[in-house]
Design a protein around this motif. Structure first.
Motif, mmCIF file in Angstrom:
data_model
loop_
_atom_site.group_PDB
_atom_site.id
_atom_site.type_symbol
_atom_site.label_atom_id
_atom_site.label_comp_id
_atom_site.label_asym_id
_atom_site.label_seq_id
_atom_site.Cartn_x
_atom_site.Cartn_y
_atom_site.Cartn_z
ATOM 1 N N PRO A 163 25.521 -25.598 -56.978
ATOM 2 C CA PRO A 163 24.149 -25.446 -57.491
ATOM 3 C C PRO A 163 23.754 -26.520 -58.497
ATOM 4 C CG PRO A 163 25.224 -23.316 -57.400
ATOM 5 C CD PRO A 163 26.281 -24.339 -57.101
ATOM 6 N N VAL A 164 24.711 -27.021 -59.275
ATOM 7 C CA VAL A 164 24.417 -28.101 -60.218
ATOM 8 C C VAL A 164 24.269 -29.427 -59.476
ATOM 9 C CG1 VAL A 164 25.265 -29.365 -62.215
ATOM 10 C CG2 VAL A 164 25.615 -26.904 -62.069
ATOM 11 N N LEU A 165 25.145 -29.668 -58.509
ATOM 12 C CA LEU A 165 25.095 -30.917 -57.766
ATOM 13 C C LEU A 165 23.819 -31.040 -56.949
ATOM 14 C CD1 LEU A 165 28.792 -30.946 -56.511
ATOM 15 C CD2 LEU A 165 27.845 -32.127 -58.495
ATOM 16 N N ALA A 166 23.195 -29.904 -56.624
ATOM 17 C CA ALA A 166 21.970 -29.913 -55.820
ATOM 18 C C ALA A 166 20.708 -30.048 -56.677
ATOM 19 C CB ALA A 166 21.892 -28.634 -54.993
ATOM 20 N N ALA A 179 19.024 -19.942 -61.093
ATOM 21 C CA ALA A 179 19.090 -20.423 -62.471
ATOM 22 C C ALA A 179 18.784 -21.913 -62.583
ATOM 23 C CB ALA A 179 20.468 -20.118 -63.066
ATOM 24 N N MET A 180 19.402 -22.728 -61.728
ATOM 25 C CA MET A 180 19.213 -24.167 -61.847
ATOM 26 C C MET A 180 17.780 -24.608 -61.534
ATOM 27 S SD MET A 180 21.847 -25.437 -63.160
ATOM 28 C CE MET A 180 21.328 -27.142 -62.990
ATOM 29 N N ALA A 235 13.192 -22.780 -70.104
ATOM 30 C CA ALA A 235 13.878 -21.502 -70.258
ATOM 31 C C ALA A 235 15.233 -21.749 -70.899
ATOM 32 C CB ALA A 235 14.059 -20.831 -68.900
ATOM 33 N N SER A 236 15.689 -20.773 -71.656
ATOM 34 C CA SER A 236 17.029 -20.877 -72.220
ATOM 35 C C SER A 236 18.048 -20.559 -71.140
ATOM 36 C CB SER A 236 17.184 -19.892 -73.383
ATOM 37 O OG SER A 236 17.137 -18.558 -72.912
ATOM 38 N N LEU A 237 19.294 -20.903 -71.402
ATOM 39 C CA LEU A 237 20.354 -20.609 -70.450
ATOM 40 C C LEU A 237 20.469 -19.102 -70.227
ATOM 41 C CD1 LEU A 237 22.644 -21.608 -68.690
ATOM 42 C CD2 LEU A 237 24.134 -21.611 -70.699
ATOM 43 N N ARG A 238 20.322 -18.340 -71.297
ATOM 44 C CA ARG A 238 20.388 -16.883 -71.165
ATOM 45 C C ARG A 238 19.258 -16.364 -70.283
ATOM 46 N NH1 ARG A 238 20.399 -13.261 -76.524
ATOM 47 N NH2 ARG A 238 22.535 -14.095 -76.600
ATOM 48 N N THR A 294 17.614 -13.888 -65.420
ATOM 49 C CA THR A 294 16.595 -13.858 -64.364
ATOM 50 C C THR A 294 17.252 -13.920 -62.995
ATOM 51 O OG1 THR A 294 14.971 -14.940 -65.797
ATOM 52 C CG2 THR A 294 14.570 -15.036 -63.425
ATOM 53 N N SER A 295 18.287 -14.738 -62.880
ATOM 54 C CA SER A 295 19.007 -14.844 -61.614
ATOM 55 C C SER A 295 19.656 -13.507 -61.240
ATOM 56 C CB SER A 295 20.068 -15.949 -61.721
ATOM 57 O OG SER A 295 20.586 -16.284 -60.463
ATOM 58 N N TRP A 296 20.276 -12.870 -62.212
ATOM 59 C CA TRP A 296 20.860 -11.545 -61.966
ATOM 60 C C TRP A 296 19.792 -10.538 -61.566
ATOM 61 C CZ3 TRP A 296 25.549 -9.133 -61.670
ATOM 62 C CH2 TRP A 296 26.676 -9.915 -61.951
ATOM 63 N N GLN A 297 18.646 -10.589 -62.229
ATOM 64 C CA GLN A 297 17.567 -9.653 -61.920
ATOM 65 C C GLN A 297 17.064 -9.859 -60.491
ATOM 66 O OE1 GLN A 297 14.161 -9.923 -64.513
ATOM 67 N NE2 GLN A 297 13.538 -7.820 -64.120
#
Length: 281
Positions: free
Chosen positions: A74-77, A190-191, A199-202, A207-210
């Motif tokens: 996900p980071v590499l993309a 998230a990414m 947005a903050s990391l939290r 949000t991704s979990w939601q």
């Protein structure tokens, strides 16, 4: 008194087969972006080939290294998300955009030393740490519990996958799934959210979990599609990753667009004349 947590972006409910639309949109993006999109897949394929070259005779390490490398996908993309966003806005989707994304992804450097500026790097570091943990766990599990040394893919197939007892491969898969599930839930949108919005990391992780909790069946289907296409890419001597990696990256951007309404958060690029749906304001 407990600190007041900032509100999370709204999460939309989607249909079970919506991930198929994301894949169709991804192919459309790949056709429009051209070689720059496929270059991401080629880079991943070459990196995978390097892993094969280093660990080809240490399959106990190779199995964990390849699967662990995919944890940080996900980071590499990230630049693939940026390309899809540019195409959505009618802006140039070229190599200059890729360089800008990796070298100067946040338009404003007013708070360059603040935590918000480095949130994408922090998230990437967390995923890399998780990937490293899985590599070590996978290597230790296979090395300690396999009845004979596992040095080649054939050894892994014979003594782990097709072993008479059968429990080692099941244990390896179960442990991998147990570690992969929370990573998927934390990173599925998230990414893209961190790329586009302040947005903050939290906020991004919650949000991704939601998004996963609100849409459990569609997101399980999406996870299965990601796994299936990734296995196809790996099973084709990595050559399939040239197309699979950009397809999943572009599709993840469209997943974010369908799942999240982030219009309440400020954009990373304050001077942009586009709203959250990519339409000129």
């Amino acid at each position: 008194m407990p600190r007041h947590l900032p509100p999370l972006p709204a999460v939309r409910t989607i249909g079970l087969l919506q991930p198929m639309d994301w894949l169709a949109l991804a192919w459309h993006d790949m056709a429009r972006a051209g070689w720059i999109s496929f270059a991401h897949g080629l880079a991943l394929t070459l990196f995978g080939a390097a892993i094969l070259a280093v660990a080809h005779n240490r399959f106990w390490l190779l199995a964990g290294a390849l699967s662990g490398f995919l944890v940080v996908a996900p980071v590499l993309a990230t630049s693939l998300y940026a390309l899809s966003r540019a195409l959505e806005r009618g802006e140039p989707a070229n190599f200059a955009l890729v360089l800008k994304t990796w070298l100067n992804w946040q338009g404003s450097h007013v708070d360059k030393w603040g935590r918000d500026y480095w949130c994408m790097l922090q998230f990437g570091a967390l995923l890399a740490l998780a990937a490293t943990g899985w590599v070590l766990t996978s290597a230790a599990l296979i090395t300690l519990l396999a009845p004979v040394p596992v040095l080649t893919p054939l050894d892994f197939l014979r003594h782990v996958v097709l072993a008479r007892d059968g429990w080692l491969f099941e244990l390896w898969l179960a442990l991998g799934s147990f570690m992969a599930a929370p990573i998927f839930a934390s990173s599925v949108v998230a990414m893209p959210l961190l790329l586009e919005r302040r947005a903050s990391l939290r906020q991004a992780v919650l949000t991704s979990w939601q998004a996963v909790l609100v849409n459990p069946l569609p997101m399980a289907f999406w996870a299965a599609l990601i796994l299936g296409f990734t296995l196809l890419g790996l099973g084709s001597l990595l050559l399939g990753l040239i197309a699979v990696m950009p397809m999943l990256g572009h599709a993840s951007w469209h997943a974010y667009r369908d799942l999240i309404d982030a219009s309440g958060l400020p954009q990373r690029e304050p001077g942009s004349s586009h709203d959250s749906s990519g339409v000129a304001a």
